[in-house]
Design a protein around this motif. Sequence first.
Motif, PDB file in Angstrom:
ATOM      1  N   GLU A  80       2.264 -51.064   9.410  1.00 55.65           N
ATOM      2  CA  GLU A  80       2.874 -51.886   8.360  1.00 55.65           C
ATOM      3  C   GLU A  80       3.465 -50.996   7.276  1.00 55.65           C
ATOM      4  N   GLU A  81       4.732 -51.242   6.969  1.00 55.06           N
ATOM      5  CA  GLU A  81       5.350 -50.508   5.865  1.00 55.06           C
ATOM      6  C   GLU A  81       4.782 -51.030   4.552  1.00 55.06           C
ATOM      7  N   ILE A  82       4.519 -50.104   3.653  1.00 54.73           N
ATOM      8  CA  ILE A  82       3.960 -50.443   2.346  1.00 54.73           C
ATOM      9  C   ILE A  82       4.805 -49.775   1.266  1.00 54.73           C
ATOM     10  N   PRO A  83       4.704 -50.249   0.020  1.00 53.91           N
ATOM     11  CA  PRO A  83       5.387 -49.536  -1.059  1.00 53.91           C
ATOM     12  C   PRO A  83       4.821 -48.121  -1.193  1.00 53.91           C
ATOM     13  N   VAL A  84       5.675 -47.165  -1.492  1.00 53.28           N
ATOM     14  CA  VAL A  84       5.187 -45.781  -1.620  1.00 53.28           C
ATOM     15  C   VAL A  84       4.132 -45.669  -2.713  1.00 53.28           C
ATOM     16  N   VAL A  92       0.910 -42.620   6.297  1.00 51.72           N
ATOM     17  CA  VAL A  92       2.108 -41.883   6.685  1.00 51.72           C
ATOM     18  C   VAL A  92       3.204 -42.082   5.651  1.00 51.72           C
ATOM     19  N   ALA A  93       3.959 -41.021   5.403  1.00 50.87           N
ATOM     20  CA  ALA A  93       5.112 -41.106   4.503  1.00 50.87           C
ATOM     21  C   ALA A  93       6.323 -40.472   5.168  1.00 50.87           C
ATOM     22  N   LEU A  94       7.475 -40.956   4.793  1.00 50.37           N
ATOM     23  CA  LEU A  94       8.731 -40.325   5.169  1.00 50.37           C
ATOM     24  C   LEU A  94       9.181 -39.513   3.968  1.00 50.37           C
ATOM     25  N   VAL A  95       9.515 -38.254   4.209  1.00 51.64           N
ATOM     26  CA  VAL A  95       9.957 -37.338   3.163  1.00 51.64           C
ATOM     27  C   VAL A  95      11.212 -36.623   3.645  1.00 51.64           C
ATOM     28  N   ASN A  96      11.810 -35.854   2.774  1.00 55.42           N
ATOM     29  CA  ASN A  96      12.887 -34.953   3.161  1.00 55.42           C
ATOM     30  C   ASN A  96      12.349 -33.533   3.112  1.00 55.42           C
ATOM     31  N   ILE A 128       9.577 -41.258   0.483  1.00 52.86           N
ATOM     32  CA  ILE A 128      10.724 -42.179   0.492  1.00 52.86           C
ATOM     33  C   ILE A 128      10.297 -43.547   1.027  1.00 52.86           C
ATOM     34  N   LYS A 129       9.481 -43.536   2.062  1.00 53.79           N
ATOM     35  CA  LYS A 129       8.909 -44.740   2.668  1.00 53.79           C
ATOM     36  C   LYS A 129       7.465 -44.439   2.994  1.00 53.79           C
ATOM     37  N   ALA A 130       6.689 -45.495   3.252  1.00 51.90           N
ATOM     38  CA  ALA A 130       5.271 -45.295   3.555  1.00 51.90           C
ATOM     39  C   ALA A 130       4.762 -46.376   4.501  1.00 51.90           C
ATOM     40  N   TRP A 131       3.723 -46.007   5.279  1.00 53.29           N
ATOM     41  CA  TRP A 131       3.097 -46.916   6.217  1.00 53.29           C
ATOM     42  C   TRP A 131       1.586 -46.795   6.116  1.00 53.29           C
TER      43      TRP A 131
END
Length: 134
Positions: A80-84, A92-96, A128-131
């Motif tokens: 499930e995607e959650i607010p960062v 889990v997070a999406l980063v650059n 940027i995004k989080a799960w």
Amino acid sequence: MKKQNWVIELARFIESRRNVPFAWHENDCCTFVADAILLITGIDAAAPYRGHYTTATGAYRALRKYGDGTIAGAWSACFEEIPVSDLGRGDVALVNVNGLPASALLMGNKLWAVSKTGLITLPVTEAIKAWRVE
């Protein structure tokens, strides 16, 4: 569901990978995070991708073949995607990293991601995004 003593196991896992350099399909951004999740939950989020790539081109082909073509889409298919702002330990997070999207794992107050020379840490504000991993 996270296993009993998962925090201790996750800390040991991170330590074991601290100096392991980036390698496609062995210790890339997604397999690092997926291996950690497998350890703490028994869920293999990378199962569709394992054995299907050994290069950057192969990884992107696998993302297109088994998902929507993005790292974010691959994580969204599993968790499930959650607010960062709601990131918690083991999530889990999406980063650059160097201008490219990458997966990272939250442990302590840092995001852990793979680099050419081993693990690096990033501030949580880089997410940027989080799960949520449960």
